[in-house]
Design an enzyme around this catalytic site. Sequence first.
Site, PDB file in Angstrom:
ATOM      1  N   LYS A 125       1.114  -1.087  -0.064  1.00 54.67           N
ATOM      2  CA  LYS A 125      -0.126   0.163   0.008  1.00 54.67           C
ATOM      3  C   LYS A 125       0.878   1.230   0.011  1.00 54.67           C
ATOM      4  CE  LYS A 125      -4.350   1.338   0.101  1.00 54.67           C
ATOM      5  NZ  LYS A 125      -5.554   0.547  -0.407  1.00 54.67           N
ATOM      6  N   ASP A 165      -6.698   4.475  -4.839  1.00 52.59           N
ATOM      7  CA  ASP A 165      -7.408   4.337  -3.568  1.00 52.59           C
ATOM      8  C   ASP A 165      -8.054   5.968  -3.254  1.00 52.59           C
ATOM      9  OD1 ASP A 165      -7.577   2.603  -0.877  1.00 52.59           O
ATOM     10  OD2 ASP A 165      -7.400   4.503  -0.115  1.00 52.59           O
TER      11      ASP A 165
HETATM   12  P1  NDP Z   1     -12.664   8.281  -3.536  1.00 48.02           P
HETATM   13  O1  NDP Z   1     -11.437   9.206  -3.324  1.00 48.02           O
HETATM   14  O2  NDP Z   1     -13.122   8.026  -5.098  1.00 48.02           O
HETATM   15  O3  NDP Z   1     -13.990   8.641  -2.551  1.00 48.02           O
HETATM   16  C1  NDP Z   1     -13.672   8.654  -1.294  1.00 48.02           C
HETATM   17  C2  NDP Z   1     -15.000   9.445  -0.735  1.00 48.02           C
HETATM   18  O4  NDP Z   1     -15.041   9.138   0.641  1.00 48.02           O
HETATM   19  C3  NDP Z   1     -15.308  10.776  -1.219  1.00 48.02           C
HETATM   20  O5  NDP Z   1     -16.863  10.980  -1.174  1.00 48.02           O
HETATM   21  C4  NDP Z   1     -14.970  11.460   0.039  1.00 48.02           C
HETATM   22  O6  NDP Z   1     -15.386  12.591   0.351  1.00 48.02           O
HETATM   23  C5  NDP Z   1     -15.119  10.268   1.124  1.00 48.02           C
HETATM   24  N1  NDP Z   1     -14.476  10.517   2.331  1.00 48.02           N
HETATM   25  C6  NDP Z   1     -12.871  10.254   2.295  1.00 48.02           C
HETATM   26  N2  NDP Z   1     -12.186  10.711   3.399  1.00 48.02           N
HETATM   27  C7  NDP Z   1     -13.367  11.113   4.217  1.00 48.02           C
HETATM   28  C8  NDP Z   1     -13.425  11.299   5.674  1.00 48.02           C
HETATM   29  N3  NDP Z   1     -12.262  11.444   6.269  1.00 48.02           N
HETATM   30  N4  NDP Z   1     -14.339  11.776   6.308  1.00 48.02           N
HETATM   31  C9  NDP Z   1     -15.745  11.600   5.304  1.00 48.02           C
HETATM   32  N5  NDP Z   1     -15.750  11.290   4.155  1.00 48.02           N
HETATM   33  C10 NDP Z   1     -14.586  10.987   3.645  1.00 48.02           C
HETATM   34  O7  NDP Z   1     -11.860   6.855  -2.793  1.00 48.02           O
HETATM   35  P2  NDP Z   1     -12.427   5.514  -3.085  1.00 48.02           P
HETATM   36  O8  NDP Z   1     -13.982   5.340  -3.514  1.00 48.02           O
HETATM   37  O9  NDP Z   1     -11.650   4.827  -4.127  1.00 48.02           O
HETATM   38  O10 NDP Z   1     -12.269   4.880  -1.788  1.00 48.02           O
HETATM   39  C11 NDP Z   1     -13.363   4.731  -0.736  1.00 48.02           C
HETATM   40  C12 NDP Z   1     -12.972   3.786   0.129  1.00 48.02           C
HETATM   41  O11 NDP Z   1     -12.952   2.364  -0.301  1.00 48.02           O
HETATM   42  C13 NDP Z   1     -11.537   3.785   0.967  1.00 48.02           C
HETATM   43  O12 NDP Z   1     -11.638   3.197   2.349  1.00 48.02           O
HETATM   44  C14 NDP Z   1     -10.674   2.985   0.107  1.00 48.02           C
HETATM   45  O13 NDP Z   1      -9.443   2.371   0.943  1.00 48.02           O
HETATM   46  C15 NDP Z   1     -11.681   1.848  -0.122  1.00 48.02           C
HETATM   47  N6  NDP Z   1     -11.185   0.769  -1.125  1.00 48.02           N
HETATM   48  C16 NDP Z   1     -11.029   1.612  -2.492  1.00 48.02           C
HETATM   49  C17 NDP Z   1     -10.976   0.655  -3.395  1.00 48.02           C
HETATM   50  C18 NDP Z   1     -10.823   1.055  -4.973  1.00 48.02           C
HETATM   51  O14 NDP Z   1     -10.398   0.263  -5.905  1.00 48.02           O
HETATM   52  N7  NDP Z   1     -10.826   2.124  -5.164  1.00 48.02           N
HETATM   53  C19 NDP Z   1     -10.517  -0.747  -2.989  1.00 48.02           C
HETATM   54  C20 NDP Z   1     -10.859  -1.153  -1.990  1.00 48.02           C
HETATM   55  C21 NDP Z   1     -11.196  -0.400  -0.983  1.00 48.02           C
HETATM   56  P3  NDP Z   1     -14.636  13.874   0.066  1.00 48.02           P
HETATM   57  O15 NDP Z   1     -14.492  14.183  -1.324  1.00 48.02           O
HETATM   58  O16 NDP Z   1     -15.303  15.173   0.929  1.00 48.02           O
HETATM   59  O17 NDP Z   1     -13.194  13.979   0.770  1.00 48.02           O
END
Ligand code: NDP
Length: 443
Positions: A125, A165
């Site tokens: 990671k 991520d």
């Molecule tokens: P994105 O950056 O596309 O989206 C993240 C979303 O979560 C945004 O809406 C963001 O809001 C919100 N967010 C992030 N941090 C916070 C926080 N501290 N408090 C509240 N809202 C928050 O990321 P992903 O969709 O790719 O990832 C989301 C989750 O899924 C993560 O935990 C990641 O580790 C997990 N994941 C992702 C994978 C992937 O293929 N992308 C694979 C496996 C797991 P804002 O824009 O306001 O920050």
Amino acid sequence: MSYTAKVLEQTIKRNPNEPEFHQAMSEILPTLQPFIDEHPVYEKERILERLVEPERLTVFRVPWVDDKGDIQVNKGYRVQFNSAIGPYKGGLRFHPSVNTGIIKFLGFEQIFKNSLTGLAIGGGKGGADFDPKGKSDREVMSFCQSFICELQRYVGADRDVPAGDIGVGAREIGYMYGQYKRLTGQYEGVLTGKGLTYGGSLVRKEATGYGLVYMVENMLASKNTTFEGKKVVISGSGNVAIYAAEKAAQFGAKIIALSDSGGYIHAPEGVDLELVKQIKEVERGRISEYVKRNDGATYHSDSSVWSLPCDIALPCATQNEILKEHAELLIKNGCKIVAEGSNMSASIDATELFIKSGVYFAPGKAANAGGVAVSALEMAQNSSRIVWSFEEVDCRLRTIMHDIYTNSCNAAQRYGMKGNLVAGANIAGFEKVAEAMLYQGAV
Ligand code: NDP
């Protein structure tokens, strides 16, 4: 004291100030004890002491120039945690909260998740404390080019293959891939989540969200029901949230909420996903924009999305977004299934409460493994110079999620914890890595 408790205590002591890493170990290690009791060789060969220590952790400087011509400096990270069953694989997170403890928790989880997919990928990671929000495309490119300038020393198609991520999507992967190619002269599958015109796989963009829904499909089937007519609350509105919403809606569910770090939208009659995609994917805007263009929803920034009554909750934002008080609300309001799209979405006491209260709970390392699984399928397509159709990749993804569900259920049942997918996923993920480590000797 048991072997797992001893390793946990020692490792926490040796790695102070890394609370998220401590939490991930505290969730995983105790559940492995029954398996280790049956296989004492793993204690004798010190498998856990080796497993909790990354093979390598690299921290580096990322200098870049902003649009005003000023130099900015961020911290970059890559943890290469475990390569027992394949090259390191795991995403890059660009978010101001990124630090060593967060990268290590994510890397540690990734070892088990990658093993669960049944594919040959080890755990890694990385990321940086860089915030792409509010930056111009040129600034993001400047940062990504600088980041990969350093990271390229440590990665490679057969060595370590990062992906996206939080804060890292197709735009960032494209900038890093272009710079990697320029630096090394290699056109190789060093990153996954690439664009479709330069080596990306169909379904990669959708994979984590779709995979999450396929996992829940299996959980629902075990209770003789389906998504049809279920009310679903989803947190986040990024990559995972959007495609979980899309697939759940295709399966007949009603998505009544999505959020971002500013607040959530409540759409009792169902969210208009095309509008969400326009705001989030095209305009890179805030979810609050939604209610200005759709009067079927309200926006809330003063309460939690988990206060909404629902049948199914899919946390898809970040770690520890469901605390005990949120779990209590969900249970009180009748939620029956929680599946983690984000990694370690629920705190340990929230997870315990769900399990104790009979809420069917799927941990992230099983439920969100679809993303890395399709990343490994992207690697396979890159190596063989072949492109699979959307249907073929989607079908493989659905099968992989079914197998992860079945293997996790079976492992839990084997050790007297029927229905406990947390313990089941941990044991099923551990078995293969531990055996591979054993046969490879003291490395
Ligand atoms: P994105 O950056 O596309 O989206 C993240 C979303 O979560 C945004 O809406 C963001 O809001 C919100 N967010 C992030 N941090 C916070 C926080 N501290 N408090 C509240 N809202 C928050 O990321 P992903 O969709 O790719 O990832 C989301 C989750 O899924 C993560 O935990 C990641 O580790 C997990 N994941 C992702 C994978 C992937 O293929 N992308 C694979 C496996 C797991 P804002 O824009 O306001 O920050």
